[in-house]
Structure formats: structure tokens, C-alpha cells
Design a protein around this motif. Structure first.
Motif, PDB file in Angstrom:
ATOM      1  N   ALA A 301       0.501  -1.697   0.109  1.00  0.00           N
ATOM      2  CA  ALA A 301      -0.101  -0.044  -0.360  1.00  0.00           C
ATOM      3  C   ALA A 301       1.094   1.396  -0.045  1.00  0.00           C
ATOM      4  O   ALA A 301       2.087   1.123   0.514  1.00  0.00           O
ATOM      5  N   VAL A 302       0.421   1.915  -0.798  1.00  0.00           N
ATOM      6  CA  VAL A 302       1.153   3.342  -0.979  1.00  0.00           C
ATOM      7  C   VAL A 302       0.682   4.242   0.677  1.00  0.00           C
ATOM      8  O   VAL A 302      -0.620   4.737   0.304  1.00  0.00           O
ATOM      9  N   PRO A 303       1.404   4.314   1.463  1.00  0.00           N
ATOM     10  CA  PRO A 303       1.491   5.447   2.730  1.00  0.00           C
ATOM     11  C   PRO A 303       1.014   6.965   2.503  1.00  0.00           C
ATOM     12  O   PRO A 303       2.214   7.259   1.906  1.00  0.00           O
ATOM     13  N   ILE A 304      -0.257   7.661   3.130  1.00  0.00           N
ATOM     14  CA  ILE A 304      -0.377   8.393   3.368  1.00  0.00           C
ATOM     15  C   ILE A 304       0.943   9.323   4.114  1.00  0.00           C
ATOM     16  O   ILE A 304       0.845   8.550   5.239  1.00  0.00           O
ATOM     17  N   LYS A 368      -3.243  -0.372   6.598  1.00  0.00           N
ATOM     18  CA  LYS A 368      -3.579  -1.357   6.031  1.00  0.00           C
ATOM     19  C   LYS A 368      -2.544  -2.364   6.290  1.00  0.00           C
ATOM     20  O   LYS A 368      -1.587  -1.780   6.202  1.00  0.00           O
ATOM     21  N   TYR A 369      -2.600  -3.729   6.518  1.00  0.00           N
ATOM     22  CA  TYR A 369      -1.853  -4.021   6.956  1.00  0.00           C
ATOM     23  C   TYR A 369      -0.969  -4.953   5.290  1.00  0.00           C
ATOM     24  O   TYR A 369      -1.185  -5.863   4.796  1.00  0.00           O
ATOM     25  N   THR A 370      -0.267  -4.306   6.030  1.00  0.00           N
ATOM     26  CA  THR A 370       0.808  -5.319   4.237  1.00  0.00           C
ATOM     27  C   THR A 370       2.460  -5.091   4.971  1.00  0.00           C
ATOM     28  O   THR A 370       2.620  -4.987   5.729  1.00  0.00           O
ATOM     29  N   VAL A 371       3.024  -6.759   4.522  1.00  0.00           N
ATOM     30  CA  VAL A 371       4.677  -7.371   5.375  1.00  0.00           C
ATOM     31  C   VAL A 371       4.916  -6.610   6.566  1.00  0.00           C
ATOM     32  O   VAL A 371       5.381  -5.679   6.910  1.00  0.00           O
ATOM     33  N   ASN A 372       3.698  -7.254   7.428  1.00  0.00           N
ATOM     34  CA  ASN A 372       4.212  -6.971   9.283  1.00  0.00           C
ATOM     35  C   ASN A 372       4.167  -5.336   9.387  1.00  0.00           C
ATOM     36  O   ASN A 372       4.615  -5.041  10.945  1.00  0.00           O
ATOM     37  N   ARG A 373       2.835  -4.434   8.381  1.00  0.00           N
ATOM     38  CA  ARG A 373       2.772  -3.539   9.417  1.00  0.00           C
ATOM     39  C   ARG A 373       2.154  -3.000   9.230  1.00  0.00           C
ATOM     40  O   ARG A 373       0.533  -3.887   8.520  1.00  0.00           O
ATOM     41  N   TRP A 374       1.222  -1.872   9.926  1.00  0.00           N
ATOM     42  CA  TRP A 374      -0.208  -0.986   9.883  1.00  0.00           C
ATOM     43  C   TRP A 374       0.004  -0.081   9.167  1.00  0.00           C
ATOM     44  O   TRP A 374       0.572   0.952   8.989  1.00  0.00           O
ATOM     45  N   ILE A 375       0.365   0.098   7.614  1.00  0.00           N
ATOM     46  CA  ILE A 375       0.284   1.161   7.269  1.00  0.00           C
ATOM     47  C   ILE A 375      -0.394   2.097   7.131  1.00  0.00           C
ATOM     48  O   ILE A 375      -2.168   1.903   6.831  1.00  0.00           O
ATOM     49  N   PRO A 376      -0.888   3.499   7.008  1.00  0.00           N
ATOM     50  CA  PRO A 376      -2.186   4.534   7.276  1.00  0.00           C
ATOM     51  C   PRO A 376      -2.479   4.804   5.621  1.00  0.00           C
ATOM     52  O   PRO A 376      -0.962   5.095   4.720  1.00  0.00           O
ATOM     53  N   ILE A 377      -3.210   4.326   4.919  1.00  0.00           N
ATOM     54  CA  ILE A 377      -3.827   4.247   3.536  1.00  0.00           C
ATOM     55  C   ILE A 377      -4.709   5.527   3.498  1.00  0.00           C
ATOM     56  O   ILE A 377      -5.117   5.839   2.384  1.00  0.00           O
ATOM     57  N   CYS A 378      -5.590   5.773   3.979  1.00  0.00           N
ATOM     58  CA  CYS A 378      -6.306   6.730   4.263  1.00  0.00           C
ATOM     59  C   CYS A 378      -7.038   7.451   4.686  1.00  0.00           C
ATOM     60  O   CYS A 378      -6.691   7.287   6.307  1.00  0.00           O
ATOM     61  N   GLU A 379      -7.600   8.953   4.539  1.00  0.00           N
ATOM     62  CA  GLU A 379      -8.289   9.764   5.932  1.00  0.00           C
ATOM     63  C   GLU A 379      -9.166  10.862   5.714  1.00  0.00           C
ATOM     64  O   GLU A 379      -9.046  10.767   3.921  1.00  0.00           O
ATOM     65  N   ILE A 380     -10.197  11.164   6.722  1.00  0.00           N
ATOM     66  CA  ILE A 380     -11.386  11.793   6.278  1.00  0.00           C
ATOM     67  C   ILE A 380     -10.769  13.436   6.856  1.00  0.00           C
ATOM     68  O   ILE A 380     -10.252  12.411   8.428  1.00  0.00           O
ATOM     69  N   ASP A 381     -10.534  14.333   6.796  1.00  0.00           N
ATOM     70  CA  ASP A 381     -10.521  15.253   8.266  1.00  0.00           C
ATOM     71  C   ASP A 381     -11.507  15.236   8.528  1.00  0.00           C
ATOM     72  O   ASP A 381     -13.048  15.870   8.110  1.00  0.00           O
ATOM     73  N   ILE A 382     -11.903  15.223   9.985  1.00  0.00           N
ATOM     74  CA  ILE A 382     -12.923  15.130  10.640  1.00  0.00           C
ATOM     75  C   ILE A 382     -12.498  16.928  11.659  1.00  0.00           C
ATOM     76  O   ILE A 382     -13.242  16.861  13.087  1.00  0.00           O
ATOM     77  N   SER A 383     -11.742  17.545  11.132  1.00  0.00           N
ATOM     78  CA  SER A 383     -11.339  18.452  12.612  1.00  0.00           C
ATOM     79  C   SER A 383     -12.943  19.361  12.886  1.00  0.00           C
ATOM     80  O   SER A 383     -12.475  19.537  14.037  1.00  0.00           O
TER      81      SER A 383
END
Lengths: 614, 300
Positions: A301-304, A368-383
Motif C-alpha cells: 500500500a502507498v502510505p499517506i 492496511k496490514y502489509t508486510v508486518n506493518r499497519w500502513i496508513p492508507i486513507c484519512e478523512i478530516d473531521i476537525s
């Protein structure tokens, strides 16, 4: 019959016993006052008065025995019984004369205390123990009086009376009787059940004494027999105690290797449980093993990255240690709220400065769990939910494919069907009402605000509202609500008190209406456990209550009453996390720590597989 | 016919499985001194306790002074004076105080009479009860039983533990104080010689039943002893009312109840040289009833 003659005889008869008891109860306060005087603090006493008062129930029992012993010798008994005296009146007179005398004696230390002038320093909790001791004294007095009329031997009657007093006070708390609930209902308050028990027992002992004297009931005892009975009672108590301890079978206890130390938490991932974020827990033939979470190395996954302009902020995430996990096909996703805050220093005149955290941005992230890591992949601004820049209450719940992210009194509803592409469905600011606290009122119907979220099933809305009201944080993986046969109930545990079931009686567009259904009091052992109240949650018709080192399991669906199924306790252990497995067995993360000195760390970590009782 | 002072019908009492009273029937005439005799443990005290309403019988009826023992206990206790065997009282009380204390229970306590009694019985008022001698203790118990001038006095082995002189002294007081006042006295004892001189009526209790009751004089007249040398073919088994047969060398001693001329003639036919007839004292009557050998010649 001339009453004054009887009272005179009564007082003359046990005056020496009264004086002896007076001496015993006053010795500590007087000694304390003398020591204080010698030390130049003046003639005053304090804590020893309370110690004396704590001992007063024992002395009250002695006074009761001495009170009637003079009349209970077999030949004396015939002497006064052959006179035209109303037995019940005579025994009542003796009872109340002795009781009054013993209460006067119990009051002497208090008068001494008042005269010494430092009662104001004492806190109200301690003062509360004074009337309680007085009531306890009345109970021990009455029981010993009744026993002596029956047994007619001072020492034996005192022994039996004290045993009975102990038994009466302890037994209701060993047995999960629901009478306390009844008593509470009668007297409209749950904190006065001890006085009620004591008064009822005192009255019963007095009535028993009247009948025993009237009908000349005489229990012939011998010391050996009494010791057997006492031993038997202690045995019964121990049996009752032991039946509550560790009756949940341990299937396996696995010490966790040092390399696995770290985050000892369990997370649900569909029908599996993940341990320490990276390993599935596999149970095969009641044996625990671990397996890696598979992930496709090619599916990287492409981390944000952190949003621009927030480099200087501190971060805080929720749920933090526990993960809210969703399984989509072979992939694992998790969600969390990430908040950014700056720290402001507030100078205070003459006092140390304070730090205040100001929350300015918040994001709901998916990983997303990818190659033994939890990688941040998406986010929504809820400020926008940070309407007052505080971050006092926060919650997250996944219902089907929707996530409700709650910050303070606002929430955002997000479509998480595809965790890699989160979609905002709705935002409502400052619509959540302040949660109400623990319910004290036990008789009336009350209401809980219904969370105004649309697009989810009403049962899930009710469940969310109740959990949010009473649990707030932690609702991502636990619920106190049970929905069964179209009946919705929820369960609360209070410190030192009981577990209560509340039934949902109805709802409208704004409120859920509930009513207390039943309560299951904690036994004395459970009381000790509940001092460290941990988690309370419901799963598959069972209620799980965990505290520092104890797990209790209750059946909540068979019958109206809450029935205990099992009790697990481990001294010197602390329960870190609990998961109820798909096969209904229970998995505990536990830490053993007897680290009494800071220099000798002896911490060990275990995974414990328990057979779910019932 | 006047109502008896005490009337007991079919009284049964058990301590657990042990049957102590097995149907006691008794009538005590008003104004009489009634001797209630029996060995230790035969149920005398149990009968008295039941009369006082101190314990409930298994069955039967007990009327004392016209009141039911089980339903009108207080009425009975107001009208009777009771002195238990080896009476114990509050040792820490002084004599004067215990008299006052007991007087408090009785609405009709006669203070003047009790003061007279104290003087007659030579009781020291300022001495504690525990310091009294056995004889003084019995005297005090007697005073406490009589101070309210009861119609019926029940004495349960009152001289138990007293030495012979104290016993005689006590009995003298009882006779002096009670005989002239037409009080009914129910006197229980196992010492027959102390009852014999004073009792108008006698009842013998054995094994939970009354085996003989009647006027003392009648008993003495109707129960006779015959000493004779029996003929070789004498059959004493034919005699219906033999209480006791004793072998005395070549002679036989026969105790016979309800003795009349026909019985005497019959006994004469069994004797080879006539007989010698004597009266029995109460002790011998009691012995004949309680442990007598009834017609077993071989034993004799």
C-alpha cells in the motif's frame, strides 16, 4: 409484678460485668489521653475512641450473656419461674435494661471524646462507623441474649452468638441472594442494607429469646460439640468461598516469550483474534499457538503522510492500543482517530505553570496490514468536530460498513465499505447530549438520549446510545447491551455493590426508555474484586466482568435473574485484555508482577485459555 | 363433696424418648397434708413442675386450686407456695432484699406475716443469701413460699441435704405454720419417716405411675404382715393380694393388702401352727409396694 424491683435486681446482678466492660472500653481512650497529656499535647484523645467503639460489639455480647446468666442457672431458673411473673414481660425487661446499659457504656468513649474537644477533626466516613458499630452492638447483644436463654452458659452462648453474628453478616455476601435488592427496594436506597439486616436479626433474636424463655427451650451443649459446630460452620463458609474461587477451568497457560513482549492486547479480526497486532491466535485442541498474519508482499500500500503544516503538532490516537479491525477478503484494515494538538503554557501567579492541550485537527484514518506493518492508507478530516478544541471524550464504532466517529458532542458517519476510500456520509455537530451518570434511582423509568444518527438499524442505534452513555471510550470493541428475542437489556456494575439489569421498555425519536429489571449483589469475595473495576461487557448471552485479577462470568439469558457461572481469580496477576473466542472459550492476557522492590523486576506475561463456564 | 385442691388425670410426660410419667392420676383433698413418695428418679419433681405449669405434659390434665396448670399458670402461681428441692436463690442478695424482691411478684403479699415468719425462723435480714447455712436457706425458702399466705403449699423434697437436727427443726416449723391454717400441703419426699408423722394422705409413685394412694391410717390398717410356718402343700399363689413374701429360716413373712377376716382365715389354713400378725410402718409399706416379691415362692 413490681417492675422497679425487677430492674433493681437486674442492675445489681450484672453491675460488676458492666463495670468490667466499662473499664475495657475506656482503657484505650484514657491511655491515649494520658500519653498526649504527658507529651504536652493536652488531655485529649482521638483515634483510640474509634478503636474502642469498633470493639464494642464484642463487649455488648458479653453484657448480654452476663445479663441473663444470673437467672439461667437451672435451679435459679425454677426459683423465679415458679413466681407469678409474666415470663415475656420479665425477659423483655431484662433485655431492654441490659441493652440500655450496654448502649450507655458504648457512649462513654464518645462523651470522653467530645469532652476532649477534637471530634471536629474527624472525617465523616469515620463518623459514619459510629452508628454502624452501635447497630452491630445491638445485633451481637440480641444474638448473645437469645443464645444464652437457650444455651444457659455464658461462654458458650457468647461464642455461639458471635459465630451467628459473623455468619449473619458474611453469609448473605457469600451467597448471591437477591434479598438485598428486595431490601433496597423497600427502603429506597441501597446503602442502608447493613443496618436493615442488623435490625431485623436483632428483632428476630429478641423474639426468639421471648419464646425460648416462655416455653423453656433449653439446648444442652458441650464444649466439644460446640467446637464441632463452629468448625462445621467455618468449613461451610470455606466451601462457599472456595466454590467462588477459580472454578473456571484453565485449559492452557502459556508464558509469553521475551521477544513477544510489548503490547499485550487482543483484537478481534472477524472470527479470529489477533495478539500484539501481528499474530493470529490459533486454538487447536485447547492449545494456543500463533501464526503470522499473511499479507501479499506484492500488494504494497502507498502510505499517506502527515498533512502539511502539522509537523509541529503533538499527536494522539484513538483507540490507541486496541484496534478496530475490519476484514475485507484476505486483507486486514484498522481504523483510528488521529488528533493533532499544540501545547500552551499558562503562567499562574505564585503557582507552577500549567500546560493546556489545544486540539486543532482530527482525522479518521484507515490502515492496511502489509508486510508486518499497519500502513496508513486513507484519512478523512473531521476537525470540525473539535468545536471547543478540547478532546475530552472520543469514541469509535464500526456498524456493518459504517463508522461512527465521535468527538465530544459531535459525530461523523463514514462509509467504510472500501477502507482504502473512506466516504463521509453525515456530520452532526454538538448534537449529542451529556451522558447521564450511574443510575441511583432504582424504581422509576428513566431515559437515555438516542444518538441522532441515520442510516443504521434502530437496534444498533440503541446499542450505540446505551454504550456511549455509560462506557464512551471502549465502545469500539465492547458492549454492555444484550439483544435477544426482541428484548433489549443492558448491564451495569457498580463499585462495591451489584450488577444490575435494565430493560429497554421503549423509545421515540429522542430517547430510549429503560427500567431496572433485576440486580445481582456482589458477594463479599466479589466485593473485594470489584474494588478494581475493570471491564464489563456482554457477548453471546453472557456477561463478563473483569477487575484487576478477577474474571466473573454470568448467565443473563436463562431466567430473569442474573446467574453466576464462573469465577476466576489469580493473586498477584493483572488482567491486561480479554477476548471471547469464536468457540466460546476465553483468552486472557495476564501479567504476573510481584515486584515489591523497584530494583528487582520479576514481571512475567501469560496468555491464559479458559473454558467458558455454563 | 368438696372440690379437691389438686386433681391430676392421666398425666403423661416424656423427656425425649424417656417416658417419665405414664398416666398419673391423683386427688389431693383440701386442707390435707399429702405425702407424695417415691424413689429418686420416679417422676416426683416432674409431676410437681407440671403442676406449676413449668413444663407442658404430653397428655393429661392437671387442676390446681381450681385452675388449669397449662392455661392459667399465673393464677396458680399466685395462689400456691412452692419450695423446690435444694432451693437455690440469688446468693448476692441480702435476706431482706430477696424477701422484698419476691414480694414484688405477689399482689397479696403479707408483709406483717413474712416479718413474723422471719422472726420465728430466726432469719438474719442483713446477711447475704450465699452466707446462710443450709438450714437457714431452707427456712428462707419456706418463708418465700408462705409469705403471701397461699392456699396450697407444694414442698418438693424440702429437707434434702439438711442434717437430722435441721430437718426436724424444719419439719416442726412446717407443722406449726401450716397445720393450724387449713392450708393444703403437697409434700414430696423419699424420706418416708419424715412424712409418716405429718401426712394425712399418701400416694406412692413408682416408674411413672401411682401404685397406691389413700389415707395414711387406712393404709396402715389394711396392710398387714403375717409370720407363719407354712404347711408343705401351702400354695401362696392363691392369695390375690400378696405384696411381699420373705423367707425367714423355717418361717414365711407375708405382706398382704386389703386384709380382712376371710384372708386371715385363708392364711391360717396354709400355716402349720397359726400366725403372728403385725402392722407395717410407712417405710415397710413403701418397700412392700415398690420392691416387694409378689408370690414367687421359689424366690421367697
Amino acid at each position: 409484678m413490681k417492675i422497679q424491683g425487677i430492674i433493681h435486681q437486674q442492675i445489681c446482678q450484672f453491675k460488676w460485668h458492666l463495670l468490667a466492660c466499662f473499664g475495657l472500653i475506656m482503657v484505650l481512650p484514657i491511655e491515649e489521653a494520658l500519653v498526649n497529656f504527658k507529651d504536652g499535647l493536652g488531655f485529649r484523645c482521638g483515634s483510640m475512641v474509634l478503636v474502642s467503639i469498633m470493639f464494642s460489639p464484642l463487649l455488648a455480647g458479653l453484657i448480654a450473656c452476663a445479663n441473663v446468666q444470673g437467672d439461667m442457672d437451672q435451679k435459679l431458673y425454677i426459683f423465679w419461674r415458679s413466681k407469678p411473673a409474666g415470663i415475656k414481660l420479665l425477659v423483655s425487661l431484662k433485655f431492654f435494661v441490659g441493652l440500655t446499659a450496654s448502649l450507655i457504656i458504648m457512649t462513654c468513649p464518645l462523651i470522653f471524646w467530645l469532652l476532649s474537644g477534637n471530634i471536629i477533626d474527624t472525617n465523616s466516613d469515620i463518623l459514619y462507623s459510629i452508628p454502624l458499630s452501635a447497630l452491630l452492638s445491638i445485633m451481637t447483644y440480641s444474638l448473645c441474649f437469645g443464645c444464652n436463654v437457650l444455651i444457659r452458659s455464658t461462654a458458650r452462648a457468647w461464642l455461639v452468638g458471635m459465630l451467628l453474628a459473623g455468619f449473619c453478616l458474611i453469609l448473605p455476601f457469600i451467597l448471591p441472594l437477591n434479598y438485598r435488592d428486595f431490601v433496597s427496594d423497600v427502603i429506597f436506597g441501597s446503602r442502608v442494607y447493613y443496618p436493615v439486616i442488623m435490625l431485623i436479626i436483632s428483632a428476630a433474636a429478641f423474639v426468639f429469646a421471648l419464646f425460648a424463655a416462655q416455653y423453656d427451650w433449653h439446648l444442652k451443649t458441650n464444649l466439644k460439640g460446640l467446637l464441632w459446630v463452629a468448625g462445621g460452620l467455618v468449613f461451610v463458609l470455606l466451601m462457599l468461598f472456595s466454590s467462588q474461587v477459580a472454578n473456571i477451568k484453565v485449559l492452557q497457560e502459556l508464558e509469553i516469550e521475551p521477544f513477544m513482549l510489548g503490547r499485550n492486547d487482543l483484537d478481534y479480526a472477524g472470527d479470529k483474534v489477533i495478539f500484539q497486532e501481528h499474530n493470529y491466535v490459533d486454538i487447536d485442541n485447547n492449545k494456543i499457538s500463533f501464526s503470522n498474519i499473511d499479507s501479499n508482499p506484492d500488494d504494497i500500500a502507498v502510505p499517506i503522510t502527515r498533512p502539511e503544516g502539522l509537523e509541529e503538532y503533538h499527536t494522539r490516537d484513538y483507540p490507541g492500543r486496541d484496534k478496530l479491525i475490519k476484514v475485507v477478503g484476505d486483507n486486514l484494515y484498522s481504523f483510528s482517530i488521529l488528533a493533532y494538538f499544540s501545547r500552551e503554557r499558562i503562567d499562574r501567579e505564585g503557582k507552577p505553570p500549567l500546560n493546556r492541550d489545544i486540539y486543532e485537527h482530527a482525522y479518521l484514518r484507515s490502515y492496511k496490514y502489509t508486510v508486518n506493518r499497519w500502513i496508513p492508507i486513507c484519512e478523512i478530516d473531521i476537525s470540525e468536530c473539535l468545536t471547543d478544541h478540547s478532546y475530552s471524550q472520543i469514541a469509535l464504532r464500526l456498524i456493518d460498513n459504517k463508522i461512527i466517529a465521535i468527538i465530544n458532542n459531535s459525530f461523523v458517519l463514514i462509509d467504510a465499505t472500501n477502507p482504502e476510500e473512506l466516504k463521509r456520509l453525515d456530520t452532526k455537530l454538538d448534537v449529542l447530549k451529556r451522558p447521564m451518570g450511574y443510575i441511583q434511582e432504582r424504581r422509576k423509568e428513566f431515559s437515555i438520549p438516542l444518538v441522532p444518527v441515520e442510516g443504521i438499524d434502530i437496534e444498533d442505534r440503541i446499542k450505540l446510545s446505551i454504550d456511549l452513555n455509560y462506557q464512551y471510550e471502549g465502545i469500539d470493541e465492547r458492549s454492555i447491551v444484550d439483544i435477544h428475542d426482541e428484548k433489549i437489556s443492558f448491564f451495569l456494575a457498580s463499585y462495591y455493590d451489584d450488577i444490575r439489569r435494565f430493560d429497554v421498555t421503549g423509545w421515540d425519536s429522542e430517547n430510549i426508555y429503560c427500567k431496572l429489571s433485576t440486580a445481582r449483589p456482589f458477594t463479599i469475595l466479589e466485593h473485594m474484586s470489584s474494588v478494581y473495576l475493570g471491564r464489563v461487557f456482554v457477548k453471546n448471552g453472557k456477561l463478563y466482568f473483569s477487575s484487576k485479577n478477577t474474571l466473573l462470568v454470568f448467565d443473563i439469558r436463562s431466567g430473569d435473574k442474573i446467574r453466576k457461572l464462573g469465577h476466576f481469580i489469580r493473586m498477584d496477576y493483572s488482567i491486561q485484555d480479554i477476548a471471547v473466542l469464536d468457540d466460546d472459550n476465553i483468552l486472557l492476557c495476564m501479567r504476573w508482577d510481584r515486584n515489591l522492590s523497584n530494583y528487582d523486576s520479576s514481571e512475567k506475561n501469560f496468555l491464559c485459555l479458559l473454558k467458558n463456564p455454563g | 363433696m368438696t372440690e379437691p385442691a389438686i386433681k391430676i388425670e392421666g398425666l403423661h410426660f416424656s423427656y425425649g424418648k424417656k417416658h417419665v410419667l405414664k398416666g398419673v392420676d391423683l386427688e389431693v383433698p383440701k386442707g390435707s397434708i399429702f405425702g407424695f413418695i417415691g424413689r429418686n428418679g420416679t417422676g416426683k419433681t416432674t409431676t410437681i413442675k407440671t403442676m406449676l405449669g413449668l413444663q407442658k405434659p404430653s397428655s393429661g390434665k392437671c387442676i390446681v386450686g381450681g385452675f388449669d396448670s397449662f392455661t392459667q399458670t399465673l393464677e396458680i402461681r399466685k395462689r400456691i407456695g412452692f419450695m423446690a428441692e435444694d432451693q437455690q436463690m440469688y446468693g448476692w442478695m441480702k435476706v431482706g432484699r430477696i424477701i422484698k424482691w419476691v414480694a414484688g411478684f405477689y399482689p397479696d403479699w403479707d408483709y406483717k406475716f413474712s416479718a413474723e415468719l422471719a422472726e420465728i425462723l430466726r432469719l438474719p435480714m442483713n446477711v447475704k443469701v450465699k452466707a446462710l447455712s443450709k438450714g437457714q436457706n431452707s427456712s428462707l425458702a419456706l418463708l418465700l413460699a408462705l409469705g403471701h399466705r397461699p392456699d396450697i403449699v407444694i414442698l418438693d423434697d424440702p429437707t434434702l441435704g439438711l442434717d437430722p437436727i435441721a430437718r426436724k427443726d424444719f419439719l416442726r416449723h412446717v407443722i406449726d405454720l401450716l397445720q393450724s391454717n387449713s392450708v393444703t400441703v403437697f409434700f414430696s419426699s423419699h424420706l418416708l419417716y419424715e412424712i409418716e408423722p405429718v401426712a394425712d394422705y399418701i400416694a406412692i409413685l413408682d416408674n411413672g405411675v401411682i401404685i397406691k394412694a389413700g389415707k395414711t391410717e387406712e393404709l396402715r390398717e389394711k396392710i398387714r404382715r403375717f409370720i407363719l410356718k407354712p404347711k408343705p402343700d401351702a400354695d401362696f399363689g392363691r392369695l390375690a393380694s400378696v405384696l411381699d413374701i420373705l423367707k425367714l429360716a423355717d418361717n414365711i413373712s407375708l405382706a398382704i393388702e386389703d386384709c380382712d377376716e376371710s384372708k386371715k382365715a385363708e392364711i391360717k389354713t396354709m400355716s402349720s401352727n397359726g400366725y403372728q400378725e403385725t402392722a407395717l410402718n410407712l417405710d415397710e409399706i413403701f418397700e412392700a409396694y415398690v420392691i416387694g416379691n409378689r408370690g414367687d415362692l421359689h424366690r421367697a
